[in-house]
Design an enzyme around this catalytic site. Structure first.
Site, PDB file in Angstrom:
ATOM      1  N   ASP A  96     -13.600  -7.935  -3.831  1.00 49.84           N
ATOM      2  CA  ASP A  96     -13.768  -9.234  -3.900  1.00 49.84           C
ATOM      3  C   ASP A  96     -14.192 -10.073  -2.278  1.00 49.84           C
ATOM      4  OD1 ASP A  96     -13.625  -9.877  -6.359  1.00 49.84           O
ATOM      5  OD2 ASP A  96     -11.236 -10.006  -6.297  1.00 49.84           O
ATOM      6  N   ASP A 153     -15.488  -8.628 -13.164  1.00 48.52           N
ATOM      7  CA  ASP A 153     -15.463  -9.752 -12.069  1.00 48.52           C
ATOM      8  C   ASP A 153     -16.346  -9.398 -11.086  1.00 48.52           C
ATOM      9  OD1 ASP A 153     -12.993  -8.830 -13.279  1.00 48.52           O
ATOM     10  OD2 ASP A 153     -11.942 -10.229 -12.233  1.00 48.52           O
TER      11      ASP A 153
END
Ligand code: GLY
Length: 374
Positions: A96, A153
């Site tokens: 991320d 994601d």
């Protein structure tokens, strides 16, 4: 929703964000529960850059210095975690870094030319490329023993790699982004437009082992925020590559998402949870999808574009009228009724900083904002 309505929301957002700067102070916000106060998470968390990203958008849209000043130091703060070895579930930087450095270092460099922002953005891109599994063609998710895991994601992190290739003229970054997107196209997007959250690969051979439900209700269910990441992530990948397969994937997931919405246009946390009517909503999934639909809109013919624009507006109108805290000035968040991780019993029916971020981003797009963070 006409231009006057959009202008009015942007005016209300300025007053709201001015207040949030006072309320949030030096906190690194992620979740606000019943008391309406944002928590203060360590800045290695995947959510650490949404607050500064929101501030950079407000700065870019309004030109006001107070937003830039409040956003300025965040990339230096997050960068420190590259030098720290953290162990334990949920610890440390991972896939991320796109979510963390695009809304801080990269947008800072784009808007101001700041050389440290450029350096930190490239540092994050190098870190992300180092997580690529060649056998499976995916960027691995998280840390610890999840060696062969990939998640939907991560499509949103690819913009960091496309940006890095643009600024460095080195195609390695985008080659890895494209390889990951192709794997996601094959293994995450189902024929009906719903998506897997987690796919586990054998890290040695690259063969698929299984799909897991992850933050969704079950392996074959349809986690709504996962769908919204796919809509937005594939639309971005089309913007960077011009490869029509990614736009078609974004549209397929968008059509499934829109067809699954309840009457008020804000999704339940999983479209295929049992007893759906009594399940909580996820306002963040609505905000992310709306911003993603506004990206798709830019790449389709005018007659089609109207559909994506109208669909985004319906979601945003409902969020504005039914899910926002306008009448609660002490509340530190913008949106209510987000769901973080229902299966883990974490952050159910709360405010989530990424819901606030994508809500602001979507309205900024509607009011003509031209720069992009993702
Ligand atoms: N990226 C994690 C989530 O959407 O919860």
């Amino acid at each position: 929703m006409n231009q006057a309505y959009i202008d009015n929301v942007m005016e209300r957002l300025q007053a709201k964000v001015d207040r949030m700067i006072e309320q949030i102070g030096s906190k690194c916000p992620h979740v606000a529960k019943e008391d309406g106060k944002y928590d203060d998470t360590p800045s290695h968390a995947w959510t650490s850059a949404f607050w500064p990203g929101l501030l950079w958008i407000m700065h870019d849209v309004t030109g006001k210095k107070q937003y830039r000043d409040a956003a300025w130091d965040w990339d230096a703060d997050i960068e420190q975690w590259f030098a720290k070895a953290l162990v334990g579930p949920g610890q440390g930087l991972h896939h991320d870094v796109g979510f963390q450095f695009l809304p801080t270092a990269v947008i800072k460099h784009t808007l101001t030319g700041d050389e440290d922002g450029l350096r930190r953005g490239l540092e994050a891109a190098n870190f992300l490329t180092g997580r690529f599994n060649l056998a499976g063609g995916f960027i691995r998710a998280w840390n610890m023993d999840r060696i062969g895991w990939a998640i939907v994601d991560c499509m949103m992190n690819l913009s960091l790699l496309f940006w890095a290739s643009d600024v460095s003229k080195d195609p390695r970054f985008k080659q890895i982004a494209i390889a990951h997107a192709n794997t996601a196209l094959e293994h995450f997007v189902r024929p009906d437009g719903s998506t897997n959250h987690i796919v586990v690969f054998d890290p040695e051979t690259g063969k698929v082992v299984e799909a897991l439900g992850g933050q969704g209700f079950a392996p074959q269910s349809a986690w709504s925020r996962g769908a919204s990441w796919a809509i937005y992530g594939f639309a971005n990948t089309y913007r960077y590559t011009g490869d029509i397969r990614y736009l078609e994937a974004a549209k397929r997931v968008a059509h499934f998402f829109l067809a699954s919405l309840p009457d008020d246009h804000v999704p339940h946390w999983d479209f295929r949870a049992d007893h759906l009517e009594s399940e909580p909503r996820d306002s963040s999934a609505g905000a992310i999808a709306a911003s993603g639909l506004l990206e798709i809109m830019n790449h389709v013919p005018e007659a089609e574009a109207r559909f994506y624009l109208d669909s985004a507006k319906k979601i945003l109108h409902s969020l504005t009228e039914n899910y926002a805290t306008w009448d609660q000035p002490e509340h530190e968040a913008i949106l209510l009724h987000g769901t973080g991780n229902k299966p883990a019993g974490m952050n159910i029916d709360v405010s989530l900083i990424y819901g606030d971020y994508y809500y602001v981003e979507a309205f900024a797009k509607l009011s003509g904002w031209k720069h992009r963070i993702f």
